[in-house]
Write a protein that holds these residues in place. Structure first.
Motif, PDB file in Angstrom:
ATOM      1  N   GLY A 256       5.758 -16.201 -14.034  1.00 16.70           N
ATOM      2  CA  GLY A 256       6.363 -14.888 -13.908  1.00 16.70           C
ATOM      3  C   GLY A 256       7.851 -14.951 -14.167  1.00 16.70           C
ATOM      4  N   LEU A 257       8.478 -13.786 -14.270  1.00 17.62           N
ATOM      5  CA  LEU A 257       9.925 -13.705 -14.476  1.00 17.62           C
ATOM      6  C   LEU A 257      10.627 -13.580 -13.131  1.00 17.62           C
ATOM      7  CD1 LEU A 257      12.348 -13.322 -16.490  1.00 17.62           C
ATOM      8  CD2 LEU A 257      11.996 -10.855 -16.185  1.00 17.62           C
ATOM      9  N   HIS A 258      11.664 -14.387 -12.946  1.00 13.56           N
ATOM     10  CA  HIS A 258      12.529 -14.271 -11.772  1.00 13.56           C
ATOM     11  C   HIS A 258      13.801 -13.595 -12.263  1.00 13.56           C
ATOM     12  CE1 HIS A 258      13.610 -14.965  -7.731  1.00 13.56           C
ATOM     13  NE2 HIS A 258      14.338 -16.044  -7.881  1.00 13.56           N
ATOM     14  N   LYS A 259      13.772 -12.266 -12.341  1.00 12.08           N
ATOM     15  CA  LYS A 259      14.866 -11.497 -12.947  1.00 12.08           C
ATOM     16  C   LYS A 259      16.202 -11.921 -12.363  1.00 12.08           C
ATOM     17  CE  LYS A 259      17.121  -8.172 -15.018  1.00 12.08           C
ATOM     18  NZ  LYS A 259      18.414  -8.782 -14.693  1.00 12.08           N
ATOM     19  N   SER A 260      17.096 -12.357 -13.254  1.00 14.20           N
ATOM     20  CA  SER A 260      18.385 -12.886 -12.815  1.00 14.20           C
ATOM     21  C   SER A 260      19.293 -11.774 -12.307  1.00 14.20           C
ATOM     22  CB  SER A 260      19.066 -13.628 -13.966  1.00 14.20           C
ATOM     23  OG  SER A 260      19.577 -12.695 -14.915  1.00 14.20           O
ATOM     24  N   ALA A 261      20.412 -12.154 -11.719  1.00 16.09           N
ATOM     25  CA  ALA A 261      21.378 -11.187 -11.206  1.00 16.09           C
ATOM     26  C   ALA A 261      22.349 -10.725 -12.291  1.00 16.09           C
ATOM     27  CB  ALA A 261      22.156 -11.784 -10.034  1.00 16.09           C
ATOM     28  N   PHE A 262      22.161 -11.195 -13.530  1.00 17.79           N
ATOM     29  CA  PHE A 262      22.962 -10.702 -14.647  1.00 17.79           C
ATOM     30  C   PHE A 262      22.533  -9.281 -14.998  1.00 17.79           C
ATOM     31  CE2 PHE A 262      23.586 -15.254 -15.110  1.00 17.79           C
ATOM     32  CZ  PHE A 262      24.905 -15.355 -15.542  1.00 17.79           C
ATOM     33  N   ASP A 263      23.382  -8.573 -15.761  1.00 17.18           N
ATOM     34  CA  ASP A 263      23.102  -7.178 -16.100  1.00 17.18           C
ATOM     35  C   ASP A 263      22.025  -7.037 -17.180  1.00 17.18           C
ATOM     36  OD1 ASP A 263      24.931  -6.216 -14.284  1.00 17.18           O
ATOM     37  OD2 ASP A 263      26.590  -6.154 -15.716  1.00 17.18           O
ATOM     38  N   MET A 264      21.608  -8.111 -17.788  1.00 17.01           N
ATOM     39  CA  MET A 264      20.578  -8.060 -18.823  1.00 17.01           C
ATOM     40  C   MET A 264      19.303  -7.418 -18.282  1.00 17.01           C
ATOM     41  SD  MET A 264      18.969 -11.244 -21.009  1.00 17.01           S
ATOM     42  CE  MET A 264      20.554 -11.670 -21.728  1.00 17.01           C
TER      43      MET A 264
END
Length: 293
Positions: A256-264
């Motif tokens: 799965g994706l661990h959505k980063s804290a970057f704005d992307m």
């Protein structure tokens, strides 16, 4: 059970959404009819047999997010009321499970990492954080209307957030030195020299899974380094960890994706990491509904 919901209204789709949730929760089935006369439960603000409908709430969902703050939606209790002071159970469920209290919050409602604070929530305000409010409302709704069904069995969801793969030599090593665990320190150094870092242990986790006949989900970060608010994301480049990623895929476990804290945005992160998944968990649980949903 036969139900009727008046079409072309602000409450039509939200009510369908909640009824689908109840179907899954109670293992029951609703049949949506076009004739209120053939229906046992009716939502129609012009029909005297209708369920309570908080029309003002539904009308402001797409237009007035300021009116969705819990201080305005919930007056004396965590329930949404119609104009006659009757509880709209469906509206209340819809509000709670979609985190609408977090929609476009004021800066004072956010913590240092930009997340909605518990102290700003209705759970804090009403001191009910330990109560399964939605489950209670669903149960009362089904009992009131004699809706057949049964409670689904609970299941465990086992998951791993892959934040770091290469931090063991520093963090575990520092602990080992403080505790004078010389053998542990030497073992950590040996693992580093043989390019088998102690935290790069996906294969060992999968072996444990196999021994107990379970599967788990591995959430991967595709962005490395610090983002805003000083949040540290991955200490690895996902493209260099293809062997681990493929090991998960080939072992009947799930990536799965661990959505980063970057704005992307999520779509760009999925593309960057070549992660073909519909599963996501936010890193540091950092998300806001109006931006990320």
């Amino acid at each position: 059970m036969n139900v009727y919901i008046r079409k072309d209204t602000s409450y039509y789709f939200p009510i369908i959404y909640v009824l689908k949730v109840i179907e899954k929760n109670c293992e029951t089935k609703f049949d949506f009819l076009d004739n209120p006369n053939d229906s046992k439960i009716i939502w129609d603000h012009e029909n005297e047999k209708s369920q309570a409908i908080a029309i003002d709430f539904y009308d402001c969902l797409n237009t007035d997010h300021e009116s969705l703050k819990h201080e305005k939606v919930f007056t004396s209790s965590p329930n949404i009321m119609d104009s006659n002071g009757k509880i709209d159970a469906i509206a209340t469920i819809f509000y709670m499970i979609n985190s609408l209290q977090e929609l476009e919050p004021d800066d004072v409602d956010l913590d240092d990492l930009g997340r909605f604070k518990y102290s700003s929530s209705y759970q804090f305000r009403f001191d009910n954080v330990n109560d399964n409010l939605v489950e209670i409302i669903i149960k009362d709704f089904c009992e009131t209307h004699s809706i057949p069904g049964k409670k689904s069995r609970s299941v465990f969801f086992i998951s791993h957030d892959i934040d770091k793969l290469y931090g063991s030599i520093l963090e575990d090593g520092f602990w080992a030195l403080k505790q004078l665990k010389i053998g542990t320190m030497l073992n950590l150094i040996f693992l580093e020299i043989t390019k088998d870092p102690h935290w790069r242990n996906i294969d060992r986790i999968i072996k444990i899974n196999n021994s107990y006949d379970i599967v788990s989900t591995f959430f991967w970060l595709v962005n490395k380094g610090k983002s805003k608010n000083g949040i540290v994301n991955a200490d690895y480049n996902l493209e260099n960890e293809n062997d681990l990623f493929e090991l998960v895929e080939n072992s009947n476990n799930v990536n799965g994706l661990h959505k980063s804290a970057f704005d992307m945005c999520i779509d760009k992160e999925l593309k960057k990491g070549n992660v073909g998944t519909s599963f996501n968990r936010y890193h540091y649980l950092k998300f806001l509904p109006h931006q990320d949903y």
